[in-house]
Design a protein around this motif. Structure first.
Motif, short mmCIF file in Angstrom:
data_model
loop_
_atom_site.label_atom_id
_atom_site.label_comp_id
_atom_site.label_asym_id
_atom_site.label_seq_id
_atom_site.Cartn_x
_atom_site.Cartn_y
_atom_site.Cartn_z
N ASN A 43 101.30 98.65 75.08
CA ASN A 43 101.32 98.94 76.51
C ASN A 43 101.00 100.40 76.79
O ASN A 43 100.21 100.71 77.70
CB ASN A 43 102.70 98.59 77.09
N ASP A 44 101.60 101.32 76.01
CA ASP A 44 101.35 102.75 76.22
C ASP A 44 99.89 103.11 75.93
O ASP A 44 99.34 104.03 76.56
CB ASP A 44 102.28 103.58 75.34
N ILE A 45 99.28 102.42 74.98
CA ILE A 45 97.87 102.70 74.66
C ILE A 45 96.94 102.13 75.73
O ILE A 45 96.06 102.84 76.24
CB ILE A 45 97.52 102.11 73.27
N VAL A 46 97.17 100.88 76.10
CA VAL A 46 96.28 100.20 77.04
C VAL A 46 96.29 100.86 78.41
O VAL A 46 95.24 101.03 79.04
CB VAL A 46 96.64 98.70 77.15
N VAL A 47 97.47 101.25 78.88
CA VAL A 47 97.56 101.84 80.22
C VAL A 47 96.78 103.16 80.29
O VAL A 47 96.22 103.52 81.33
CB VAL A 47 99.04 102.05 80.63
N ARG A 48 96.69 103.85 79.17
CA ARG A 48 95.94 105.12 79.14
C ARG A 48 94.44 104.87 79.04
O ARG A 48 93.64 105.72 79.44
CB ARG A 48 96.44 105.98 77.96
N LEU A 49 94.07 103.72 78.50
CA LEU A 49 92.66 103.35 78.45
C LEU A 49 92.16 102.84 79.80
O LEU A 49 91.03 103.11 80.20
CB LEU A 49 92.43 102.29 77.37
N ILE A 50 93.03 102.14 80.51
CA ILE A 50 92.65 101.56 81.80
C ILE A 50 92.64 102.63 82.90
O ILE A 50 91.77 102.63 83.78
CB ILE A 50 93.61 100.42 82.18
N TYR A 51 93.61 103.54 82.85
CA TYR A 51 93.73 104.59 83.88
C TYR A 51 93.64 105.98 83.25
O TYR A 51 94.61 106.74 83.27
CB TYR A 51 95.06 104.44 84.64
N PRO A 52 92.50 106.32 82.68
CA PRO A 52 92.38 107.60 81.95
C PRO A 52 92.60 108.83 82.83
O PRO A 52 93.14 109.84 82.36
CB PRO A 52 90.94 107.57 81.41
N LEU A 53 92.21 108.76 84.12
CA LEU A 53 92.34 109.93 84.99
C LEU A 53 93.80 110.24 85.33
O LEU A 53 94.11 111.36 85.76
CB LEU A 53 91.55 109.71 86.28
N GLU A 54 94.68 109.28 85.11
CA GLU A 54 96.10 109.51 85.37
C GLU A 54 96.82 110.09 84.15
O GLU A 54 98.00 110.44 84.23
CB GLU A 54 96.78 108.20 85.80
N TYR A 55 96.09 110.18 83.04
CA TYR A 55 96.70 110.69 81.81
C TYR A 55 95.80 111.77 81.20
O TYR A 55 95.35 111.65 80.06
CB TYR A 55 96.94 109.54 80.82
N THR A 56 95.55 112.81 81.97
CA THR A 56 94.65 113.88 81.51
C THR A 56 95.21 114.61 80.28
O THR A 56 94.45 115.07 79.43
CB THR A 56 94.39 114.89 82.64
N LYS A 57 96.54 114.72 80.20
CA LYS A 57 97.15 115.36 79.03
C LYS A 57 96.83 114.58 77.76
O LYS A 57 96.50 115.18 76.72
CB LYS A 57 98.66 115.45 79.21
N THR A 58 96.90 113.25 77.85
CA THR A 58 96.59 112.41 76.69
C THR A 58 95.21 112.69 76.16
O THR A 58 95.01 112.95 74.96
CB THR A 58 96.67 110.91 77.07
N TRP A 59 94.23 112.68 77.05
CA TRP A 59 92.84 112.81 76.62
C TRP A 59 92.48 114.26 76.34
O TRP A 59 91.58 114.53 75.54
CB TRP A 59 91.92 112.18 77.65
N GLY A 60 93.18 115.20 76.99
CA GLY A 60 92.97 116.61 76.66
C GLY A 60 93.39 116.91 75.23
O GLY A 60 92.65 117.54 74.46
#
Length: 228
Positions: A177-194
């Motif tokens: 769930n934590d992985i998928v939600v970051r893949l679906i809504y990447p702009l809401e998790y900028t820290k993750t992708w940064g």
């Protein structure tokens, strides 16, 4: 026997063992002086960093050729590989403490981080060499780059969300769930992708520096042909 003992791989493994013992002695000495268990957890982190190397060594030693067996081992390897660069983030624990000078704690963490990272890079190089038997060089290089970015994502999951490799079995749905939600809504998790992007770039630079230095040293050791 002498040829085996004198091989570069055996020498590197022995060096890694000595590095690991050095790390362990640093943490034990710190505990003896301060009676604080602050950095004893680094021994567990370093043990986890050894697992990818043990898996890749198993592939090398037993010359695994079955594609199914190889794929199975690599999948397990991918789950544990982020533990190797993860120790770099233990620098977050560095702070001034009364009992032990900060410079000693810095050496402790860096020693563990370097040993873990080298374990990871050697294991990655093992996997890379094995994959060359099944795919083109550019495809394999692309996979290696992808693995390193996956690893940086794994480091993020471990450091900031506190997931670990065992949670694939212990709590797969929560992790998924934590992985998928970051893949679906990447702009809401900028820290993750940064963190994933920047650390992925850093790990790629570090790994290919490590790899090409090894290749360059190997080439320099080859006997040169005499021109007549």
């Amino acid at each position: 026997m002498k040829k085996i003992i004198g091989s570069p791989r055996v020498k590197m493994n022995m060096l890694l063992i000595f590095m690991t013992l050095f790390c362990f002695s640093l943490s034990v000495f710190r505990y003896y002086i301060s009676e604080a268990k602050v950095f004893l957890f680094l021994n567990w982190n370093l043990f986890l960093a050894w697992i990818p190397l043990l898996l890749s060594s198993f592939i090398v030693i037993f010359k695994i050729k079955s594609k199914i067996s190889l794929a199975f081992i690599i999948i397990i390897w991918i789950l544990f590989f982020p533990n190797s660069p993860y120790i770099l983030t233990d620098l977050f624990h560095l702070r001034a403490r009364n009992a032990i000078p900060i410079w000693y704690d810095l050496i402790v963490i860096l020693s563990y981080a370097w040993t873990g990272l080298i374990c990871g890079f050697i294991s990655l190089n093992d996997i890379e060499k094995r994959l060359f038997s099944y795919g083109k060089k550019n495809v394999v290089n692309g996979l290696i780059i992808f693995f390193l970015f996956m690893s940086s994502f794994g480091v993020y999951l471990g450091r900031f969300l506190r997931w670990n490799s065992w949670d694939v079995l212990n709590n797969p749905f929560g992790l998924f769930n934590d992985i998928v939600v970051r893949l679906i809504y990447p702009l809401e998790y900028t820290k993750t992708w940064g963190v994933t992007l920047l650390m992925g770039v850093m790990l790629n630079f570090m790994y290919f520096t490590f790899k090409w230095m090894e290749t360059g040293n190997h080439d320099n050791m080859q006997p040169k042909k005499m021109n007549h």
